[in-house]
Design an enzyme around this catalytic site. Structure first.
Site, short mmCIF file in Angstrom:
data_model
loop_
_atom_site.label_atom_id
_atom_site.label_comp_id
_atom_site.label_asym_id
_atom_site.label_seq_id
_atom_site.Cartn_x
_atom_site.Cartn_y
_atom_site.Cartn_z
N GLU A 234 0.81 -1.22 0.00
CA GLU A 234 0.00 0.00 0.00
C GLU A 234 0.85 1.28 0.00
O GLU A 234 0.86 2.05 0.97
CB GLU A 234 -0.98 -0.01 1.17
N GLU A 331 -4.28 -9.01 -1.72
CA GLU A 331 -4.91 -8.84 -0.40
C GLU A 331 -6.38 -8.51 -0.53
O GLU A 331 -6.79 -7.70 -1.37
CB GLU A 331 -4.21 -7.72 0.39
#
Length: 760
Positions: A234, A331
């Site tokens: 991220e 994810e």
């Protein structure tokens, strides 16, 4: 003899045209749901191409190869796994990694954090000595991951997968470099949060790249060979836990000049995936990363997360930018705690959300799919910042929920519809969905009371505004923009609501330099573009979104309060127009999700495996049609809120089954007629649906040597003669086969992809 032979061939052909259709279904019921339940046997029968609501598959058109399913071996997962009895530990590993024939999900992938993440009780790294540029203090034993149970859990999974002949693909992702490698925040470096726009100190780029390599070496020494890495988890999220911001340009530089060369030299074969964040921005990152030839050379693909919506158009664009690169789903999970079966609808909808993400990812080029935490506690942790989430399996060793020690969520069963029946090596095949209403139309009810955001412009009614100049009414879908009662003194949100003529539904579109600003005159507040967390506008908290807020009007022409008016198709202001800012259009926040969709694969064993999902309230009737074999199944029904996996032999598998029958007849001594009938029936079947050719030769093995193909079947035909008039089938030999040596007086029909395999 010819008549008998043809009759037998026709009989066998009829049998081969009706193939078994296996169906496994999971369907909602508040008290007694179906969970991966085998349905009554059915079959695919010969038919012409149907019309109406049809799922049509075509195994002759193939797309990406699938590499596997899996989940993350986080510290939280390992801690919970370790708290279980040895029997329950083995059960969890079995449920995920054992062969589907033995009740497992057949997982073959896994993700592991490099150092701590939010699902770690505390922050940790493997080198905490400041300025240790040579990494002399790096913990080569990775003692933390051994002690926490992460490595023992991974090794248990590896052992189970290897026992069924599969190699696990484990990849690693960092949440943060060691604090001393990062730029300081308010004067102090920290693994938590990140400086911006980039968190990594540029002078430590090579050291950080070497850190990756040291981690891979350390894991290898503990029995875990890593398959790949992602550059940064991220990179757009400045979280309250471990994080490190990157711009796409800085990540390209890091990969090009440091990570790529180090991995190429020290860890050849280990794959590198960039990005590793939400799909809403993956195309933007692809444009930058792949535009850099040096970075592109080292990147195997990009990784994506599910938070923030399906964004299939962005996946398609990413593939188009670099078709040779892969997209890996790394994810996904449902957060804000754990939802149990006693909240039946929410429990089920969480599973549907994950399944829809998997299905649409596969339809748009994703090669593998990795869940987040493999297991969590009954409260969804541990998590250092209380960012608790759900998991497919919940560990409750003290049975606090009264549901047993190992709790299988609805999402576990939904996941099984993919992982159990789409093994690694499967290839996605073409599928056309003509089922009516598969993608619902956005209506006023879907956006009523909805907030506004900026999205890519398109000719879609969701972006078609109208304006009544006399009354100042700005509307869309027959709903009016208004200021709700929750507006604060300094800021708030405009929303769409039923038109009532209230003063708070009156807006002035004032001309300013560069366009117009949209003013609510009674409070003198203006439409204002501002980047916010997704949960502010009703999306996932992990997403950032350019939203429309209300702030006090600034100077005329302020960039974040200036909008452009553009035509909508053939219409124009004031009856039909778009509101734009920086090339994006204002629209209500609404997720257009398919209610009924499907994806199909051909497995390495030659089966068609099609997963069909219905998240609507009503049952859907449809026909399944296999365009390659021209077979299908009518009157198929899938209940509302259910998922089913349909499996049947592909054209190739069905043909080889007939050949196997012929070989068995030969082996048992019933040679001659029955062997010949089986072979001719097989060949005749494929004359209908494939493009076979005539082949003349004295010896199959001689033909194999001449063409470079390896014979797969030995259904010999020793007598054909002119009685069968095979030339009436109107097929021709390819040039490379028409002049084989040793031609004799008999002919054999074959389909090359069925009878031969390409040489390695």
């Amino acid at each position: 003899m010819a008549c008998k032979l043809l009759l037998a061939a026709v009989s066998l052909l009829a049998r081969t045209q009706a193939t078994p259709l296996r169906v496994i279904r999971t369907a909602f019921d508040a008290t007694s749901p179906e969970l991966l339940k085998e349905q009554p046997a059915s079959e695919m029968v010969a038919m012409a191409s149907p019309s109406g609501s049809v799922l049509t598959v075509d195994s002759t058109v193939k797309y990406q190869e699938f590499i596997g399913f899996g989940g993350a071996f986080t510290e939280a997962a390992a801690i919970n796994w370790r708290k279980m009895t040895e029997e329950d530990q083995a059960k969890i590993i079995h449920l995920y990694f054992a062969d589907p024939s033995e009740g497992g999900h057949g997982y073959t992938m896994g993700r592991v954090p490099i150092g701590s993440c939010d699902f770690s009780p505390d922050s940790y790294s493997f080198d905490n000595v400041p300025d240790d540029v040579d990494l002399t203090a790096f913990d080569k034993t990775v003692a933390h991951d051994e002690k926490s149970g992460m490595l023992p859990m991974i090794r248990a999974a590896l052992k189970t997968a290897e026992a069924r002949g599969h190699k696990m693909q484990i990849y690693a992702s960092p949440w943060s470099p060691p604090a001393w490698m990062k730029l300081p925040i308010e004067g102090a470096p920290s693994m938590l949060h990140s400086a911006g726009p980039n968190g990594l100190n540029p002078k430590f780029q090579r050291t950080w790249a070497k850190f990756f390599s040291a981690f891979i070496d350390a894991y290898r020494a503990r029995g875990v060979d890593l398959w790949g890495i992602t550059v940064q988890n991220e990179p757009e999220n400045n979280a309250t836990w471990e994080g490190c911001l990157y711009t796409p340009e800085f990540q390209a530089e890091f990969v090009r000049d440091h990570l790529g060369p180090v991995m190429h030299s020290e860890q050849p074969g280990v794959k590198i995936f960039g990005f590793d964040h939400n799909k809403d921005n993956v195309a933007k990152w692809a444009q930058v990363l792949y535009a850099d030839p040096g970075a592109r050379k080292y990147l195997d693909g990009l990784a994506v997360h599910w938070y923030g919506g399906l964004n299939t158009d962005h996946l398609e664009t990413t593939h188009e930018i670099a078709p040779e690169k892969s997209i890996l789903a790394s994810e996904a999970c449902n957060c804000n705690g754990v939802v149990y079966k006693n909240e039946a609808e929410s429990w089920w909808s969480r599973a549907e959300d994950l399944a829809l993400d998997i299905l649409e990812d596969f339809r748009f080029w994703v090669i593998g799919w990795t869940d987040w935490n493999l297991v969590l506690s009954h409260t969804g942790g541990p998590n250092k910042v209380n960012n608790t989430c759900d998991a497919n399996i919940i560990c409750d060793p003290h049975e606090k929920m009264g549901m047993g020690t190992v709790i299988l969520q609805a999402s576990y069963y939904y996941m099984g519809h993919f992982s159990r029946f789409i093994p690694p090596g499967s290839r996605r095949i073409a599928l056309t969905n003509s089922v009516a209403g598969a993608v619902p139309t956005i209506t006023a009810g879907d956006v009523s009371q909805g907030k506004l955001a900026l999205e890519d412009c398109k000719e879609d009614p969701i972006q078609k505004w109208t304006y009544k100049e006399g009354k100042g009414v700005l509307s869309l879908y027959g709903l009016c923009a208004l200021i709700p009662g929750s507006v604060f003194y300094e800021w708030g949100f405009p929303i769409l609501y039923a038109c009532s003529g209230m003063g708070t539904q009156s807006w002035h579109l004032e001309k300013v330099p560069g366009g117009v600003r949209i003013v609510e005159p009674s409070v003198k507040m203006c439409f204002t573009k501002k980047t916010v967390k997704g949960n502010v506008v009703g999306l996932d908290a992990g997403v950032t979104k350019e939203a429309i807020l209300l702030f006090n009007c600034a100077a005329a022409g302020s960039a974040n309060q200036t909008f452009q008016i553009d035509s909508f198709g053939d219409e124009a202001y004031p009856t039909g127009f778009q509101l734009k800012s920086d090339g994006k259009c204002v629209q209500p926040v609404a997720q257009r999700r398919p209610h009924f969709d499907a994806v199909a694969f051909e497995t390495p064993k030659g089966e068609i495996s099609m997963v069909v999902l219905n998240i609507g309230d009503n049952a859907v009737d449809f026909t399944i049609y296999d365009n390659s074999s021209q077979t299908g199944s009518k009157d198929v029904k899938l209940p509302g809120h259910s998922i089913a996996t349909f499996m049947w032999p592909s054209k190739a598998a069905a043909g080889m089954a007939v050949l196997a029958e012929a070989e068995a007849a030969q082996a048992s001594g019933t040679a001659g007629f029955f062997t010949l009938a089986a072979a001719v029936a097989f060949l005749a079947a494929f004359l209908i649906t494939a493009k076979p050719v005539v082949m003349r030769y004295a010896s199959r093995r001689e033909a194999a040597a001449a063409t470079g193909y390896q014979v797969l079947a030995d259904a010999w035909i020793t007598e054909v003669g002119a009685d069968l008039e095979l030339s009436t089938f109107n097929v021709f030999p390819p040039p490379q086969l028409s002049s084989l040596p040793g031609r004799s007086n008999f002919e054999i029909f074959y389909s090359r992809q069925l009878w031969y395999s390409e040489p390695s």
